[in-house]
Design an enzyme around this catalytic site. Structure first.
Site, mmCIF file in Angstrom:
data_model
loop_
_atom_site.group_PDB
_atom_site.id
_atom_site.type_symbol
_atom_site.label_atom_id
_atom_site.label_comp_id
_atom_site.label_asym_id
_atom_site.label_seq_id
_atom_site.Cartn_x
_atom_site.Cartn_y
_atom_site.Cartn_z
ATOM 1 N N HIS A 25 0.769 -1.134 -0.118
ATOM 2 C CA HIS A 25 0.186 0.038 0.007
ATOM 3 C C HIS A 25 1.080 1.299 0.132
ATOM 4 O O HIS A 25 0.571 2.311 -0.611
ATOM 5 C CB HIS A 25 -0.893 -0.172 1.033
ATOM 6 C CG HIS A 25 -1.994 -1.018 1.227
ATOM 7 N ND1 HIS A 25 -3.305 -1.042 0.901
ATOM 8 C CD2 HIS A 25 -1.769 -2.428 1.305
ATOM 9 C CE1 HIS A 25 -3.961 -2.113 0.813
ATOM 10 N NE2 HIS A 25 -3.008 -3.139 1.324
ATOM 11 N N ASP A 116 -5.486 5.831 1.569
ATOM 12 C CA ASP A 116 -5.698 4.362 1.058
ATOM 13 C C ASP A 116 -7.267 4.224 1.284
ATOM 14 O O ASP A 116 -8.010 4.418 2.334
ATOM 15 C CB ASP A 116 -4.999 3.296 1.902
ATOM 16 C CG ASP A 116 -4.870 1.995 1.416
ATOM 17 O OD1 ASP A 116 -3.717 1.626 0.692
ATOM 18 O OD2 ASP A 116 -5.890 1.264 1.410
#
Ligand code: UDP
Length: 451
Positions: A25, A116
């Site tokens: 991520h 995210d």
């Protein structure tokens, strides 16, 4: 002001970015941050102290630690406790406090927050401050759509079907088999992982836009469904085509293998890496080791500390392994390995970054999968893009060796290699002026500037 170049004008606008603290991520968020910086925005990265980024690699960004979530200040890829902090809302106050301070800065107005997708609680914080929030979804478009249908798949009973149904087709997603959907790792739409995904989907739908690390030509057939499932502005950008992921690596990347790669024949090496989080049993580990030896091809294998359950590192390997033909490293400079002409195939766990990095370098894949979106990506690569072979029935040494030889030695390999070459070319063209990805970047920049 009018005569200043566009980038100089924009440098007076700031974007605040908040990656989820895991390697798969962090990498795409930093690639996106570099891209937006190159377009003239100032960047502030908010981060946790667990898996904190290496700030010295980014002197042009501002960093702010907002969550003291790990008393030991670890910089380590895997931590069971980390699963919990994604679920909790406890961070909302810390985030609100920090955003308020940053957004009140007079000199440089804040354009937006980009987080995210899994940090779903950030949407309500952004709303309360009237700050637009864009979402970075670090998986494929295809798996995002499948994830948005989890309640439907649950209602139709797919997650609880017994093993006699594993090879059957999923009616709602004809590309997938029942075993692919079961391997996501959800038992029902009420378990914590499904709840997390449900919240992520809900808060993405209400965001100001969604950004995928992908490109139109790769997922053309999926894109028709997106406006229905996610009716917000959408942007597809293949980050590895713009910036390498290496500068945001949490672990030291071993570069000593490059001279070894230089000595191997063109397109002969099997590069094996199962990403930053997956783990195998010792029995499976040994099957991989023997499969690599049986293949009689040169190999480079990334064995992370903690990759083998209940084992520290390589102690269970047979004596004499890897021998002359192979190399084992703890963590590789993956981009350099994939870009090296000796690399013939990437045996991957089908994490989305690894998959896209392989596509961007035109390297065919052997796809394994463990959980989450990986089985969906593996199926897509083998059955839609047809640039990979899916090892879908576990890890057995004979089959491993045979698949490696099918790709590197047999004629079948030529066809897969050619498709991988064509797909890379499409990715290359998409980032050229007027290409779909290049236009997506420009649209994103204009959109953020308009907020
Ligand atoms: N990676 C790396 N060195 C390695 C193995 C992986 O730098 O030896 C990087 C890889 O380039 C990718 C990321 O780690 O950008 C892994 O992300 P992915 O989505 O493939 O898998 P995850 O770790 O999230 O399961």
């Amino acid at each position: 002001m009018e005569n200043q170049p566009e980038t100089t004008v924009r440098r007076h606008r700031r974007i605040i970015m908040f990656p989820l603290p895991f390697q798969g991520h962090i990498n795409p968020m930093f690639q996106l941050a570099n891209l937006l910086y190159s377009k003239g925005f100032s960047i502030t990265i908010l981060h946790t102290n667990f898996n904190a980024p290496k700030t010295s690699n980014y002197p042009h960004f501002t960093f702010k630690s907002i969550l003291d979530n790990d008393p030991e200040n670890r910089r380590f890829l895997l931590a069971d406790f980390a699963q919990d902090f994604i679920h909790t809302q406890d961070h909302a106050d810390a985030l609100r406090h920090e955003l308020k301070l940053l957004a009140s800065g007079k000199d440089e107005p804040v354009s937006c927050l980009i987080t995210d997708a899994l940090w779903h609680f950030t949407q309500s914080v952004a709303d309360s401050l009237n700050l637009p929030r864009l979402v970075l979804r670090t998986t494929s478009v295809h798996s995002t759509i499948v994830y948005s249908s989890i309640p439907l798949l649950d209602a139709r009973g797919y997650f609880t079907l017994d093993d006699s149904h594993l090879e059957e087709q999923v009616v709602e997603f004809p590309l997938l088999k029942v075993k692919d959907v079961k391997k996501i790792g959800i038992k029902s739409s009420k378990d914590p992982y499904a709840e997390l995904i449900g919240n992520m989907v809900k808060q993405t739908k209400t965001s100001s836009g969604i950004i995928w690390n992908s490109f139109k030509e790769l997922e053309e057939t999926e894109l028709d469904r997106v406006p229905h499932d996610f009716p917000v502005p959408r942007f597809l950008i293949p980050f590895p085509k713009y910036f390498k992921a290496s500068s945001s690596s949490l672990l030291e990347q071993d570069r000593t293998i490059v001279p070894w790669l230089d000595q191997q024949p063109t397109k002969s090496v099997v590069y094996v890496s199962f990403g930053s989080l997956s783990q195998v049993e010792e029995k499976e580990f040994l099957e991989i080791a023997h499969g690599l030896v049986y293949s009689k091809q040169p190999f480079l294998w990334v064995v992370r500390m903690g990759f083998i359950k209940n084992s520290t590192w390589l102690e269970s390997l047979p004596k004499g392994f890897p021998g002359e033909r192979g190399r084992v490293v703890e963590w590789a400079a993956q981009h350099e390995v994939l870009a090296h002409e000796a690399t013939g195939v990437f045996w991957t766990h089908s994490g989305w970054n690894s998959t896209l990095e392989s596509i961007c370098e035109g390297v065919p894949m052997i796809c394994s999968s463990f959980w989450g979106d990986q089985p969906l990506d593996a199926r897509y690569m083998s059955d839609v893009s047809r640039v990979g072979v899916y090892l879908e029935n576990g890890l057995q040494r004979e089959e491993i060796a045979s698949v490696i030889r099918r790709i590197l030695v047999d004629e079948e390999g030529d066809e897969i290699r050619e498709r991988a070459r064509v797909l890379k070319q499409k990715a290359d063209e998409s980032v050229m002026k007027g290409g779909t990805s290049s236009e997506s970047v420009e649209t994103l920049v204009d959109y953020i500037s308009s907020l």
